[in-house]
Design a protein around this motif. Structure first.
Motif, PDB file in Angstrom:
ATOM      1  N   GLY A  95       0.759  -1.088   0.087  1.00 51.53           N
ATOM      2  CA  GLY A  95      -0.038   0.058   0.160  1.00 51.53           C
ATOM      3  C   GLY A  95       0.658   1.276  -0.111  1.00 51.53           C
ATOM      4  N   ASP A  96       0.815   2.127   0.814  1.00 52.51           N
ATOM      5  CA  ASP A  96       1.333   3.308   1.170  1.00 52.51           C
ATOM      6  C   ASP A  96       2.481   3.076   2.053  1.00 52.51           C
ATOM      7  N   PHE A  97       2.684   1.785   2.558  1.00 55.75           N
ATOM      8  CA  PHE A  97       3.901   1.792   3.454  1.00 55.75           C
ATOM      9  C   PHE A  97       5.276   1.518   2.588  1.00 55.75           C
ATOM     10  N   VAL A  98       5.811   2.610   2.014  1.00 54.39           N
ATOM     11  CA  VAL A  98       6.599   2.701   0.986  1.00 54.39           C
ATOM     12  C   VAL A  98       7.958   3.678   1.330  1.00 54.39           C
ATOM     13  N   ASN A  99       9.054   3.179   1.239  1.00 58.44           N
ATOM     14  CA  ASN A  99      10.282   3.906   1.263  1.00 58.44           C
ATOM     15  C   ASN A  99      10.385   4.725   0.236  1.00 58.44           C
ATOM     16  N   GLU A 100       9.843   6.156   0.344  1.00 58.94           N
ATOM     17  CA  GLU A 100       9.886   6.938  -0.761  1.00 58.94           C
ATOM     18  C   GLU A 100      11.158   7.445  -0.938  1.00 58.94           C
ATOM     19  N   HIS A 101      12.012   7.694  -0.118  1.00 57.17           N
ATOM     20  CA  HIS A 101      13.345   8.261  -0.259  1.00 57.17           C
ATOM     21  C   HIS A 101      14.241   7.331  -1.088  1.00 57.17           C
ATOM     22  N   ASN A 102      14.273   6.008  -0.630  1.00 60.21           N
ATOM     23  CA  ASN A 102      15.069   5.058  -1.393  1.00 60.21           C
ATOM     24  C   ASN A 102      14.521   4.610  -2.974  1.00 60.21           C
ATOM     25  N   LEU A 103      13.096   4.746  -2.931  1.00 58.08           N
ATOM     26  CA  LEU A 103      12.567   4.788  -4.240  1.00 58.08           C
ATOM     27  C   LEU A 103      13.085   5.895  -5.235  1.00 58.08           C
ATOM     28  N   GLU A 104      13.183   6.930  -4.769  1.00 58.09           N
ATOM     29  CA  GLU A 104      13.626   8.120  -5.554  1.00 58.09           C
ATOM     30  C   GLU A 104      15.019   7.929  -6.073  1.00 58.09           C
ATOM     31  N   TRP A 159      10.202  -4.305   2.416  1.00 54.27           N
ATOM     32  CA  TRP A 159       9.249  -4.900   1.343  1.00 54.27           C
ATOM     33  C   TRP A 159       8.922  -4.006   0.296  1.00 54.27           C
ATOM     34  N   SER A 160       8.988  -2.674   0.460  1.00 54.09           N
ATOM     35  CA  SER A 160       8.470  -1.918  -0.636  1.00 54.09           C
ATOM     36  C   SER A 160       9.813  -1.622  -1.644  1.00 54.09           C
ATOM     37  N   MET A 161      10.769  -2.191  -1.396  1.00 54.54           N
ATOM     38  CA  MET A 161      11.939  -2.126  -2.140  1.00 54.54           C
ATOM     39  C   MET A 161      12.133  -3.616  -2.960  1.00 54.54           C
ATOM     40  N   SER A 162      11.530  -4.454  -2.789  1.00 51.62           N
ATOM     41  CA  SER A 162      11.421  -5.983  -3.342  1.00 51.62           C
ATOM     42  C   SER A 162      11.805  -5.957  -4.816  1.00 51.62           C
ATOM     43  N   VAL A 163      10.979  -5.389  -5.508  1.00 51.25           N
ATOM     44  CA  VAL A 163      10.920  -5.414  -7.012  1.00 51.25           C
ATOM     45  C   VAL A 163      12.306  -4.791  -7.638  1.00 51.25           C
ATOM     46  N   ASP A 164      12.679  -3.613  -6.971  1.00 57.09           N
ATOM     47  CA  ASP A 164      13.877  -2.966  -7.304  1.00 57.09           C
ATOM     48  C   ASP A 164      15.036  -3.881  -6.781  1.00 57.09           C
ATOM     49  N   PHE A 165      15.094  -4.562  -5.869  1.00 59.14           N
ATOM     50  CA  PHE A 165      16.068  -5.343  -5.169  1.00 59.14           C
ATOM     51  C   PHE A 165      16.260  -6.558  -6.247  1.00 59.14           C
ATOM     52  N   VAL A 166      15.238  -7.202  -6.665  1.00 60.88           N
ATOM     53  CA  VAL A 166      15.104  -8.293  -7.771  1.00 60.88           C
ATOM     54  C   VAL A 166      15.626  -7.742  -9.104  1.00 60.88           C
ATOM     55  N   ASP A 167      15.365  -6.419  -9.407  1.00 61.68           N
ATOM     56  CA  ASP A 167      15.916  -6.003 -10.691  1.00 61.68           C
ATOM     57  C   ASP A 167      17.354  -5.749 -10.830  1.00 61.68           C
ATOM     58  N   VAL A 168      17.820  -5.078  -9.758  1.00 64.49           N
ATOM     59  CA  VAL A 168      19.447  -4.680  -9.613  1.00 64.49           C
ATOM     60  C   VAL A 168      20.141  -6.044  -9.511  1.00 64.49           C
ATOM     61  N   ALA A 169      19.608  -6.979  -8.476  1.00 63.18           N
ATOM     62  CA  ALA A 169      20.454  -8.098  -8.194  1.00 63.18           C
ATOM     63  C   ALA A 169      20.493  -8.965  -9.618  1.00 63.18           C
ATOM     64  N   GLY A 170      19.292  -9.034 -10.296  1.00 75.71           N
ATOM     65  CA  GLY A 170      19.213  -9.693 -11.420  1.00 75.71           C
ATOM     66  C   GLY A 170      20.081  -9.353 -12.584  1.00 75.71           C
ATOM     67  N   SER A 221       0.828  -8.695  10.033  1.00 73.23           N
ATOM     68  CA  SER A 221       0.700  -7.607  11.022  1.00 73.23           C
ATOM     69  C   SER A 221      -0.066  -6.688  10.884  1.00 73.23           C
ATOM     70  N   GLN A 222      -0.313  -6.214   9.685  1.00 75.04           N
ATOM     71  CA  GLN A 222      -1.101  -5.043   9.294  1.00 75.04           C
ATOM     72  C   GLN A 222      -2.629  -5.271   9.243  1.00 75.04           C
ATOM     73  N   ILE A 223      -3.033  -6.359   9.666  1.00 69.67           N
ATOM     74  CA  ILE A 223      -4.431  -6.731   9.788  1.00 69.67           C
ATOM     75  C   ILE A 223      -4.759  -6.903  11.157  1.00 69.67           C
ATOM     76  N   GLU A 224      -5.573  -5.988  11.854  1.00 76.42           N
ATOM     77  CA  GLU A 224      -6.111  -6.029  12.932  1.00 76.42           C
ATOM     78  C   GLU A 224      -7.601  -6.389  13.296  1.00 76.42           C
ATOM     79  N   CYS A 225      -7.767  -7.142  14.332  1.00 81.37           N
ATOM     80  CA  CYS A 225      -9.536  -7.560  14.564  1.00 81.37           C
ATOM     81  C   CYS A 225      -9.686  -7.268  16.022  1.00 81.37           C
ATOM     82  N   PHE A 226     -10.666  -6.520  16.073  1.00 84.67           N
ATOM     83  CA  PHE A 226     -11.026  -6.122  17.459  1.00 84.67           C
ATOM     84  C   PHE A 226     -12.443  -6.720  17.690  1.00 84.67           C
ATOM     85  N   PHE A 227     -12.456  -7.012  19.285  1.00 86.78           N
ATOM     86  CA  PHE A 227     -13.841  -7.963  19.546  1.00 86.78           C
ATOM     87  C   PHE A 227     -14.341  -7.184  20.493  1.00 86.78           C
TER      88      PHE A 227
END
Length: 342
Positions: A95-104, A159-170, A221-227
């Motif tokens: 989602g929006d949990f992105v490392n914007e600085h590193n992506l740029e 996790w937000s850098m996973s595709v970039d990691f695979v790209d550069v490593a590849g 961990s980003q899913i919460e359930c309240f009772f």
């Protein structure tokens, strides 16, 4: 004679059908890059294209064609931006949990990497004195990627850098394998580049494996359930036949999804109509996340692991030199290497 002619006709017809099917299946996923699969950042990323190429599963005729396709994909195009597609692709998991600085920073760095890949694509096994050979450019690429891969192996929101990691490593793996094969003699002299490939594969496999587990754990961990159990005031008069209701609430912080489920308060929690409300949603998200991670990361790591078996075997036979035929070491300055050759 007649039977022979019929056999030849049948064979010719079968060949035509095979060619037609091949052309149709190959052309089915051709879009922007002529005659090869389109590296779009969504269905096929650079990392996936490299992994499939190494496994012999995509019809690029050689490393040079794949490098040109990678360069084509990475160069900015306002009408079809690879980076926007990658960001949308990754958003499916984070989602929006992105490392914007590193992506740029990665987008800026990949411009430099594209420049090096263009040089490598042009380079030959031997230098003509005016242009570096593959040995030299491969060393420059290796040095550059190792120095900058902290950008894609981020400690913050990795996790937000996973595709970039695979790209550069590849790309790194592709270049190392190509240069290792280029400077290895089929007669027996094995380039030391196989040692480098084995070592870097070890690093990428270890990080890629841990990244898969970390991504899935974080997403879960980003899913919460309240009772919220029915109020005590209501339950105190339950014996009078008053209906008391419990409430379950799901909140998914990645997608922003929120849903409630109300149930008539049961004698036993497991008997309630909403008892499986949270677990079913969690299982659905976990399955989707696992599919995404396997497609974009796990399948690539599997190809790296298969290649490492070959790299390890070749590394055991490696000579002291990166180019055993000329006794070249790519870490020497180009001018000094040219002097040695002359």
């Amino acid at each position: 004679m007649k039977a022979s002619l019929l056999n030849w006709a049948a064979l010719a017809f079968a060949a035509l059908v095979a060619v037609a099917v091949l052309a149709r299946s190959t052309g089915a996923y051709v879009t922007s890059f002529p005659e090869e699969p389109d590296i779009d950042g969504t269905l096929i990323t650079v990392g996936l294209a490299v992994a499939k190429f190494l496994a012999g599963l995509v019809p690029y005729p050689g490393v040079s064609a794949l490098l040109l396709a990678i360069i084509h994909a990475w160069e900015p195009k306002p009408e079809d931006n690879y980076w926007d597609h990658v960001k949308d692709n990754v958003a499916q998991v984070c989602g929006d949990f992105v490392n914007e600085h590193n992506l740029e920073q990665v987008v800026v760095y990949k411009n430099d990497l594209v420049s090096l890949l263009k040089k490598y694509e042009r380079a030959g096994p031997e230098s003509d004195g005016t242009y570096p050979d593959k040995n030299t450019v491969a060393d420059a690429i290796t040095t550059s990627i190792i120095s900058n891969r902290y950008l894609v192996e981020a400690t913050e929101m990795p996790w937000s850098m996973s595709v970039d990691f695979v790209d550069v490593a590849g790309v790194h793996v592709l270049v190392l394998k190509d240069v290792a094969e280029t400077y290895s003699d089929p007669a027996g002299d094995v380039s030391r580049w196989w040692v480098d490939l084995s070592r870097e594969l070890d690093h990428y496999i270890e990080y890629g494996t841990s990244l898969q587990a970390e991504t899935l754990t974080w997403r879960d961990s980003q899913i919460e359930c309240f009772f919220d159990e029915a109020s005590g005031g209501c339950l105190a008069f339950d014996w009078m036949g008053i209906d008391c209701y419990d409430e379950y609430v799901i909140k998914d912080h990645v997608t922003g999804y929120q849903e409630k489920c109300n149930q008539l308060h049961p004698d036993k929690p497991e008997d309630g109509s909403c008892a499986s409300f949270c677990s079913l949603y969690q299982r659905h998200v976990d399955q989707d996340s696992a599919r995404w991670v396997q497609h974009n990361l796990g399948s690539v790591v599997e190809e790296w692991a298969a290649l490492k078996l070959q790299a390890d075997a070749m590394a055991q036979q490696a000579s002291r030199y990166y180019n055993p035929l000329t006794k070249d070491n790519p870490k020497q300055p180009l001018a000094l290497r040219n002097m040695k050759q002359n």
